[in-house]
Design an enzyme around this catalytic site. Structure first.
Site, mmCIF file in Angstrom:
data_model
loop_
_atom_site.group_PDB
_atom_site.id
_atom_site.type_symbol
_atom_site.label_atom_id
_atom_site.label_comp_id
_atom_site.label_asym_id
_atom_site.label_seq_id
_atom_site.Cartn_x
_atom_site.Cartn_y
_atom_site.Cartn_z
ATOM 1 N N GLU A 1 -6.074 -7.641 -1.081
ATOM 2 C CA GLU A 1 -5.814 -7.954 0.277
ATOM 3 C C GLU A 1 -7.373 -7.250 0.333
ATOM 4 O O GLU A 1 -7.719 -6.096 -0.053
ATOM 5 C CB GLU A 1 -5.128 -6.937 1.337
ATOM 6 C CG GLU A 1 -5.914 -7.497 2.657
ATOM 7 C CD GLU A 1 -4.554 -6.227 3.405
ATOM 8 O OE1 GLU A 1 -2.887 -5.870 3.348
ATOM 9 O OE2 GLU A 1 -4.994 -5.430 4.684
ATOM 10 N N GLU B 1 0.943 -1.296 0.026
ATOM 11 C CA GLU B 1 0.101 -0.138 0.152
ATOM 12 C C GLU B 1 0.898 1.356 -0.413
ATOM 13 O O GLU B 1 0.330 1.981 0.285
ATOM 14 C CB GLU B 1 -1.320 0.024 1.559
ATOM 15 C CG GLU B 1 -2.552 -0.736 0.948
ATOM 16 C CD GLU B 1 -2.781 -1.073 2.323
ATOM 17 O OE1 GLU B 1 -2.655 -0.411 2.929
ATOM 18 O OE2 GLU B 1 -4.085 -2.358 2.038
#
Length: 689
Positions: free
Chosen positions: A280, A205
């Site tokens: 995710e 991320e």
């Protein structure tokens, strides 16, 4: 192009390569509607019809459903469970045809930094240091592999040791160093644990760097790790644009992985022809609404977004519940001291897909949305087996923590499925059902119903709201069960640890949850006295961080509800003049909020002073003075708090007393250091009232 004109077109021949991508793009906005609903328009109002057919080819290859341990320290408490409870939890997660029966285990490549619920230790704290037995992810991967030898293993860094960034909070300035660090982890997994890592990510991320990805690919290929695929970039779909215009990057990346995509993809991602994964997802409190969220996205990530894998953050909620995102796992195992664990609804929702499919199966093109809300997917092994998963989750009972969910309606309906093509001769199917029953609050999960005999290649289901069905030719499903675990109990009010473990199974002492820094068992060979076996903070440099780590190191333990208590610990500073250590009570925050943690912190320093503060940052001073403490010698700190008054002992003698503490009212016990410095702790004890 209107939906009417699309419906009128003849069946498309099976397409390959760029022709297939063009077809995907052309119908992407409405392809779900066509495949799932057009047949229903011709049916009566009493039952909508859906065709399951492989005559015109198949959809994308299924890559599996998984769970994520890490990002961070989400499995921290699992290792401290006694048997048989620890093995039972692992069976519910990984054992085929028993519980979640996961196809994929993704783990954090520990980077010594705070990554949501704690820090996970690196295999290389320093540049000249390698140790492939720290932490618990190695153990977890081996336990998963023991139960399912075919499980797919994935590693992804959230953070990196400070030396990787050469003093900067950035891992890409020296891509060769970062790549070598990651490759070492993959090699260590094989050399020391016989684990084959199938995929590796870039930086969770955070910004990706095309040059680094290509260097990582070259580094893997040079040592014959060509089979290890790179997933990029574990954020949004932005990297798709770069992959399209950069042929070398295109060759380097095997999978496009996005986080929390809201079941949708983008046209650029489809254009790449890469595997598309929700690498995710979920991250939702694991009550029944969490189970509904998981049911909806497991189907609709493919129906809406052509994503062939979905991975849950997190695998198992095995961390203190008062840390961020408490209970956001497929199941809950947060009480190793009692042995209690809870098999939550997401385990059984997972089973609806995982027990009746395998990676390598293929989705049918005939998947879609139900006429009155909900969705269905169908998969085949190419050898005559068929599995159909249907969900009718309503909006309010399937909200995930992110992204926002637009309104939609689901009502009760009859659905008739017509099997065509190679499935036309199927005579009978097995049926499994989960009913959330939100009104009665009496759910039933993963219940085996009577087999259905097909009539003219068709079967009909009476679907209510908030249900999940699996209809399959496979007869192997099982709802595994163990005797009830021990009842839930709070952390013991009296707890002691002398750290006298000669050969610890894990590098971390039980129940301590590192929030900045890394604390490990240590054998102090220079101490001939009572402190041979100690607990040591080992980081000497701030990591390349993912979250806002504190400037101090800290590890917490106990019950967040504790108010009045006494903590005692022997401490040993290893840094002359500037060293400092503390014991603390009522520590109110951890995880990504650790920098702003409040509590009562009793510090001693190597310059002969002490301080009592109301915060980890040390800004709000309650008391201070001379202590006579020095580095390289043992001291015993004792901190007591009752009501609004705190007192401290040094080596058994009062050093300060009656410091006024207005807030916080409760929190964990903790130990730690003033900075990223070496220090040792021994004979820890806490007594809570």
């Amino acid at each position: 192009m209107t939906s009417q004109s699309l419906r009128a077109q003849p069946a498309q021949p099976q397409l390959r390569g760029r022709d297939q991508v063009w077809m995907d793009l052309r119908v992407a906005p409405v392809f779900v509607w066509i495949l799932g609903v057009s047949a229903a328009l011709r049916s009566s109002q009493s039952s909508q019809s859906y065709i399951l057919n492989d005559r015109d080819g198949l959809g994308r290859v299924f890559d599996g459903i998984g769970g994520l341990s890490g990002g961070g320290a989400t499995s921290r408490l699992l290792v401290n469970y006694a048997e048989p409870y620890r093995s039972q939890v692992l069976d519910y997660l990984f054992k085929p045809n028993f519980g979640a029966s996961l196809h994929i285990l993704k783990v954090e490549i520990g980077g010594d930094a705070q990554t949501t619920d704690g820090t996970e230790p690196s295999h290389m704290h320093y540049e000249n240091d390698e140790n492939y037995f720290r932490g618990y992810e190695w153990w977890l991967m081996k336990e998963a592999k023991k139960r399912n030898p075919n499980i797919t293993l994935i590693g992804l860094p959230w953070a990196f040791p400070g030396w990787v960034g050469h003093g900067k909070n950035w891992p890409y300035d020296y891509p060769d160093i970062t790549a070598a660090y990651v490759v070492n982890w993959i090699l260590g997994a094989k050399q020391y644990h016989d684990l084959d890592i199938q995929y590796v990510g870039v930086w969770n991320e955070r910004n990706y760097d095309s040059k680094y990805i290509k260097v990582l690919r070259d580094s893997l290929d040079k040592i014959d790790l060509t089979e290890v695929g790179i997933i990029a970039a574990d954020g949004d779909w932005t990297i798709a644009k770069s992959v399209i215009v950069d042929p070398y990057l295109n060759d380097a990346v095997q999978v496009l992985g996005a986080h929390y995509p809201g079941t949708t993809t983008v046209l650029d991602a489809l254009k790449t022809q890469k595997k598309l994964w929700s690498s995710e997802d979920y991250s939702t409190f694991n009550n029944e609404v969490g189970g509904g969220c998981w049911a909806r996205i497991l189907n609709q990530n493919y129906v809406n977004g052509l994503m062939t894998s979905t991975i849950s953050w997190n695998l198992v909620a095995s961390y203190y519940e008062d840390l961020p995102f408490g209970r956001d796992g497929l199941m809950t195992a947060e009480e190793p001291w009692s042995g209690n664990y809870v098999v939550e609804s997401p385990i059984w929702i997972t089973a609806h897909t995982t027990q009746f499919t395998q990676p390598g199966w293929t989705y049918l093109k005939t998947v879609g949305h139900l006429e009155r809300g909900g969705s269905y997917v169908a998969l085949t092994d190419g050898r005559g087996n068929l599995t159909v998963v249907i969900e009718t989750m309503t909006h309010d009972h399937s909200v995930c923590v992110r992204p926002p969910l637009l309104p939609f309606n689901v009502t009760a309906q009859n659905a008739t499925f017509h099997l065509k093509g190679s499935f036309a001769d199927i005579q009978q199917v097995q049926v499994w059902r989960s009913q959330f029953n939100f009104k009665t609050k009496k759910p039933s999960f993963f219940e085996r119903l009577s087999a259905l005999k097909l009539t003219d290649g068709s079967f009909t289901l009476n679907l209510d709201q908030d249900q999940v069905y699996t209809v399959t030719t496979l007869k192997t499903g099982q709802k595994g069960v163990y005797p009830a675990p021990p009842p839930s109990a709070p952390f013991p009010k009296v707890y002691k640890d002398d750290f006298n473990v000669r050969n610890p199974a894990f590098s971390e002492a039980p129940y301590f949850a590192d929030q900045t820094g890394v604390f490990e068992y240590f054998m102090n060979l220079t101490d001939p006295g009572p402190h041979v076996f100690t607990f040591r903070q080992v980081l000497t440099q701030r990591p390349v961080t993912w979250a806002a780590d504190a400037d101090q190191t800290v590890t917490v333990i106990g019950d967040h509800q504790w108010q009045n208590m006494t903590v005692s610990c022997d401490v040993f500073m290893e840094t002359v003049k500037t060293g400092g250590v503390f014991v603390a009570v009522r520590v109110d925050k951890g995880g990504q909020s650790i920098r702003s943690a409040k509590g009562v912190f009793f510090w001693v320093f190597a310059d002969g002073t002490y301080k009592v503060t109301n915060d980890l940052a040390g800004q709000t001073v309650l008391a201070e003075g001379q202590s006579g403490t020095r580095a390289l010698g043992w001291h015993t700190l004792t901190l007591s708090v009752e009501g609004q008054l705190a007192s401290g002992l040094l080596n058994g003698y009062p050093l300060w007393k009656n410091a006024v503490v207005l807030t916080p009212h409760s929190g964990w016990a903790a130990i730690g250091t003033r900075s990223f410095e070496l220090a040792q702790f021994d004979n820890f004890s806490v007594v809570a009232q």
